[in-house]
Design an enzyme around this catalytic site. Structure first.
Site, PDB file in Angstrom:
ATOM      1  N   GLU A  83      -6.128 -12.570 -21.053  1.00 11.41           N
ATOM      2  CA  GLU A  83      -7.408 -13.095 -21.553  1.00 11.41           C
ATOM      3  C   GLU A  83      -8.046 -14.057 -20.555  1.00 11.41           C
ATOM      4  O   GLU A  83      -7.411 -14.493 -19.585  1.00 11.41           O
ATOM      5  CB  GLU A  83      -7.201 -13.801 -22.892  1.00 11.41           C
ATOM      6  N   LYS A  91     -17.619 -18.827 -24.436  1.00  9.53           N
ATOM      7  CA  LYS A  91     -16.377 -18.407 -25.106  1.00  9.53           C
ATOM      8  C   LYS A  91     -16.735 -17.250 -26.052  1.00  9.53           C
ATOM      9  O   LYS A  91     -17.526 -17.431 -26.981  1.00  9.53           O
ATOM     10  CB  LYS A  91     -15.783 -19.593 -25.873  1.00  9.53           C
ATOM     11  N   VAL A 126      -8.391 -14.215 -27.662  1.00  8.05           N
ATOM     12  CA  VAL A 126      -7.375 -13.235 -28.069  1.00  8.05           C
ATOM     13  C   VAL A 126      -8.052 -12.082 -28.825  1.00  8.05           C
ATOM     14  O   VAL A 126      -7.803 -10.907 -28.552  1.00  8.05           O
ATOM     15  CB  VAL A 126      -6.281 -13.907 -28.929  1.00  8.05           C
ATOM     16  N   ASP A 186      -8.950 -14.244 -34.352  1.00 10.32           N
ATOM     17  CA  ASP A 186      -7.738 -13.632 -33.779  1.00 10.32           C
ATOM     18  C   ASP A 186      -6.891 -12.981 -34.880  1.00 10.32           C
ATOM     19  O   ASP A 186      -6.301 -11.920 -34.679  1.00 10.32           O
ATOM     20  CB  ASP A 186      -6.866 -14.685 -33.073  1.00 10.32           C
ATOM     21  N   LYS A 212      -0.327 -23.031 -31.956  1.00  5.58           N
ATOM     22  CA  LYS A 212      -0.230 -24.474 -31.766  1.00  5.58           C
ATOM     23  C   LYS A 212      -0.085 -25.167 -33.108  1.00  5.58           C
ATOM     24  O   LYS A 212      -0.693 -24.768 -34.082  1.00  5.58           O
ATOM     25  CB  LYS A 212      -1.530 -25.013 -31.136  1.00  5.58           C
TER      26      LYS A 212
END
Ligand code: PSU
Ligand code: MN
Length: 299
Positions: free
Chosen positions: A24, A85, A105, A139, A156
């Site tokens: 990515e 993004k 992703v 995602d 995360k």
């Protein structure tokens, strides 16, 4: 004109039917600081090659989808301030406006699948944000509908991990622990959340992927690899940094697509760059394992 442009190396691999690994670009443009982002992008590609597959880093350049990037393009993604993004919902507008886009992703999976690439290495996936009102990463939805193997270090712990796992279960996404019984939590090896599927080797993962295909299931498969012990962060330090930066985000009203980059750069500052070192180490590890899985799959 086709929306897709392939690098010479990717074209050659496709023609020869040799293994490819998608990478990515959001991690380059929005996930890591310069110059570590550029170093990382180059090193991940080298790791994929060293493990017997061809790297295909994916991004939008002047609105065009590029599968496999040259050094100049990687440099642009690492340094330019005008790289959008791009998740699934952003693809069409960024192409229409001929902008540069770094793929998340979700959009990398989608584009990889269209390009005929079935294995993808990343750092962490997006998920359900803590205390959030419907902030659920695209995602997760992409994993429910796009048959690509995503190799990551878990998610995360800036996310609500139990809620993230529930969403993945609801959507029927297999989550495999690579040599672990527990969901890794990105900066740390443990999350306290047990996984149903454990695999010891890339060959074992390839077997599961082949069975998933035999069923005709169209969801993705998530392979979660714990960060190497030597660079794992102390869980208390990670949690303290996360809590502080989340409080800053709330105070400053940061939300939507800006939230993940804000949290990542905040944690990097608070940990004096330690989180960046950790992040880079497992990105490379994930690239190696993704390449080994692609080799086992023979595609
Ligand atoms: N996690 C990281 N680094 C990243 C990302 C996630 O540690 O760079 C990026 C990935 O590209 C992921 C995206 O797909 O953030 C998720 O963004 P959001 O939470 O806005 O869906
Ligand atoms: Mn979000």
């Amino acid at each position: 004109m086709s929306l897709f442009t392939y690098s010479a190396a990717v074209t050659a691999a496709k023609q020869a039917n040799t293994p490819l690994v998608a990478l990515e670009s959001t991690v380059i443009s929005h996930g890591l600081p310069y110059p570590q982002n550029l170093t990382l992008a180059t090193e991940m590609e080298a790791v994929v090659s060293a493990n017997g597959a061809t790297p295909a880093t994916i991004a939008l350049i002047d609105g065009q989808v590029q599968i496999g990037l040259d050094e100049t393009t990687l440099n642009t993604l690492a340094t330019a301030g005008n790289v959008v993004k791009v998740s699934r919902r952003d693809l069409a507008a960024v192409s229409a406006r001929k902008q540069h886009g770094a793929t998340t992703v979700a959009s990398t999976m989608l584009l990889a699948e269209k390009a005929g690439i079935s294995v993808f290495a990343t750092g962490g996936i997006g998920g359900v944000h803590r205390d959030s009102n419907w902030d659920i990463s695209a995602d997760l939805i992409e994993l429910s509908q796009t048959p690509v193997v995503v190799v990551c270090a878990g998610a995360k712990s800036i996310l609500d991990l139990p809620a993230t796992m529930e969403v993945l279960e609801t959507y029927g996404v297999p989550v495999i622990g690579y040599q672990t019984d527990e969901l890794p939590a990105f900066f740390t090896r443990e999350s306290g959340i047990g996984l149903q599927i454990r695999a010891e080797s890339p060959a074992e993962i390839a077997d599961i992927v082949r069975q998933q295909r035999a069923y005709g299931l169209k969801s993705g498969i998530l392979v979660t690899v714990p960060v190497p012990e030597a660079v794992a962060m102390d869980a208390k330090d990670a949690e303290a940094a996360i809590n502080e930066v989340m409080a800053q985000a709330a105070e400053q009203g940061v939300h939507g697509k800006a939230l993940t980059p804000f949290l990542l750069s905040g944690i990097a500052k608070l940990t004096g760059g330690e989180s960046v070192e950790t992040n880079m180490a497992f990105l490379k590890q994930n690239a190696a394992i993704a390449a080994q899985i692609a080799v086992e799959l023979g595609a």
